[in-house]
Design a protein around this motif. Sequence first.
Motif, short mmCIF file in Angstrom:
data_model
loop_
_atom_site.label_atom_id
_atom_site.label_comp_id
_atom_site.label_asym_id
_atom_site.label_seq_id
_atom_site.Cartn_x
_atom_site.Cartn_y
_atom_site.Cartn_z
N LEU B 190 25.63 44.50 -52.87
CA LEU B 190 24.93 43.24 -53.15
C LEU B 190 25.38 42.64 -54.49
CD1 LEU B 190 21.27 44.00 -51.99
CD2 LEU B 190 23.00 42.60 -50.87
N TYR B 191 25.86 43.50 -55.40
CA TYR B 191 26.26 43.00 -56.73
C TYR B 191 27.71 42.54 -56.75
CZ TYR B 191 22.09 44.76 -59.16
OH TYR B 191 20.80 44.98 -59.59
N CYS B 192 28.46 42.87 -55.69
CA CYS B 192 29.92 42.67 -55.76
C CYS B 192 30.32 41.25 -56.15
CB CYS B 192 30.56 43.05 -54.41
SG CYS B 192 30.71 44.83 -54.27
N ASP B 193 29.72 40.24 -55.47
CA ASP B 193 30.17 38.88 -55.81
C ASP B 193 29.75 38.55 -57.24
OD1 ASP B 193 27.59 36.66 -54.69
OD2 ASP B 193 27.47 38.78 -55.18
N ILE B 199 33.14 39.29 -64.27
CA ILE B 199 34.41 39.72 -64.87
C ILE B 199 35.35 38.54 -65.03
CG2 ILE B 199 36.50 41.08 -64.39
CD1 ILE B 199 34.47 43.18 -63.16
N THR B 200 35.36 37.64 -64.05
CA THR B 200 36.31 36.51 -64.16
C THR B 200 35.78 35.40 -65.06
OG1 THR B 200 35.31 35.53 -62.20
CG2 THR B 200 37.26 36.92 -61.86
N LYS B 201 34.47 35.33 -65.27
CA LYS B 201 33.96 34.20 -66.05
C LYS B 201 33.28 34.65 -67.35
CE LYS B 201 33.51 30.68 -62.53
NZ LYS B 201 32.64 29.70 -61.86
N VAL B 202 32.20 35.40 -67.20
CA VAL B 202 31.39 35.68 -68.38
C VAL B 202 32.22 36.40 -69.46
CG1 VAL B 202 29.33 36.87 -69.23
CG2 VAL B 202 29.31 35.78 -66.98
N LYS B 204 35.11 35.99 -70.09
CA LYS B 204 36.04 35.08 -70.76
C LYS B 204 35.25 34.02 -71.54
CE LYS B 204 39.81 35.97 -67.60
NZ LYS B 204 40.16 35.77 -66.19
N GLY B 205 34.00 34.34 -71.78
CA GLY B 205 33.20 33.44 -72.62
C GLY B 205 32.67 32.24 -71.90
N LYS B 206 32.95 32.17 -70.58
CA LYS B 206 32.39 31.01 -69.86
C LYS B 206 30.96 31.34 -69.42
CE LYS B 206 36.93 29.99 -67.80
NZ LYS B 206 37.64 30.33 -66.54
N LYS B 207 30.24 30.29 -69.10
CA LYS B 207 28.89 30.49 -68.58
C LYS B 207 29.01 30.94 -67.13
CE LYS B 207 24.56 27.78 -68.88
NZ LYS B 207 23.77 28.78 -69.60
N LEU B 208 28.03 31.70 -66.66
CA LEU B 208 28.06 32.14 -65.26
C LEU B 208 27.62 30.96 -64.39
CD1 LEU B 208 28.33 34.76 -63.41
CD2 LEU B 208 25.86 34.59 -63.25
N GLN B 209 28.61 30.26 -63.81
CA GLN B 209 28.27 29.13 -62.94
C GLN B 209 28.59 29.55 -61.51
OE1 GLN B 209 27.41 25.97 -63.99
NE2 GLN B 209 27.55 26.27 -66.21
N LEU B 210 27.61 29.49 -60.64
CA LEU B 210 27.90 29.79 -59.24
C LEU B 210 28.42 28.53 -58.58
CD1 LEU B 210 24.91 32.04 -58.15
CD2 LEU B 210 27.21 32.68 -58.80
N PRO B 211 29.42 28.66 -57.72
CA PRO B 211 29.87 27.47 -57.00
C PRO B 211 28.68 26.87 -56.24
CG PRO B 211 30.78 29.47 -56.04
CD PRO B 211 30.13 29.86 -57.30
N ALA B 212 28.38 25.63 -56.51
CA ALA B 212 27.16 25.02 -55.93
C ALA B 212 27.28 24.93 -54.40
CB ALA B 212 26.99 23.61 -56.50
#
Lengths: 10, 212
Positions: B190-193, B199-202, B204-212
Amino acid sequence: PGEYSKKDEL
Amino acid sequence: MNIFRLAGDLAHVFAIIILLLKIWKTRSCAGISGKSQILFALVYLTRYLDLFTTYVSLYNSVMKVLFLASSGATVYLMYVKFRATYDRNHDSFRIEFLLVPCLLLSLLINHEFTVMEVLWTFSIYLESVAILPQLFMVSKTGEAESITSHYLFALGSYRALYLLNWVYRYIVESHYDLIAIFAGIVQTILYCDFFYLYITKVLKGKKLQLPA
């Protein structure tokens, strides 16, 4: 298993 | 005890501390699912009933008290102290859709049909899906504060490390518990996505944005 098997993990 | 289980328990404690600090420091539980926290409290209550009847080790007892106390404190902070900041609208997952199936499954598939064993089994099944209201809330709001994503990463890592612990115990002690392993695999999947986004966003300092 017979009696309530001891759970040693959290 | 092995390094995987110790690391898993520490990741678990770390997640709980991150969450409590986030709520206490920001005096807000925005973005946190109260329903998931209620489910976690229920998981510990139904799993640690043997706290007073079965002594495994000091570590085991201390951790059980810690998890029971911290989950109770979190629910208290969210629903009483900082209830004004609780985002009820976005925390709309129907937890009865989790509670009933877990209860039925624990009555059908368990190691032994006794109260303690069925409650333990219920707690194992419930824990595997307890994070769903939180993940659902993050998907509804479309984003999560970075502190919340650190919390989720630590919480997801804990059961992933337990999977390694079960591999280790099977190889070294030829001990395994299929119910715990099956639920642990579901829980980690359940945590995989989220792990991927983290790992790919947070990181790298980006905010965790889910594709809307």
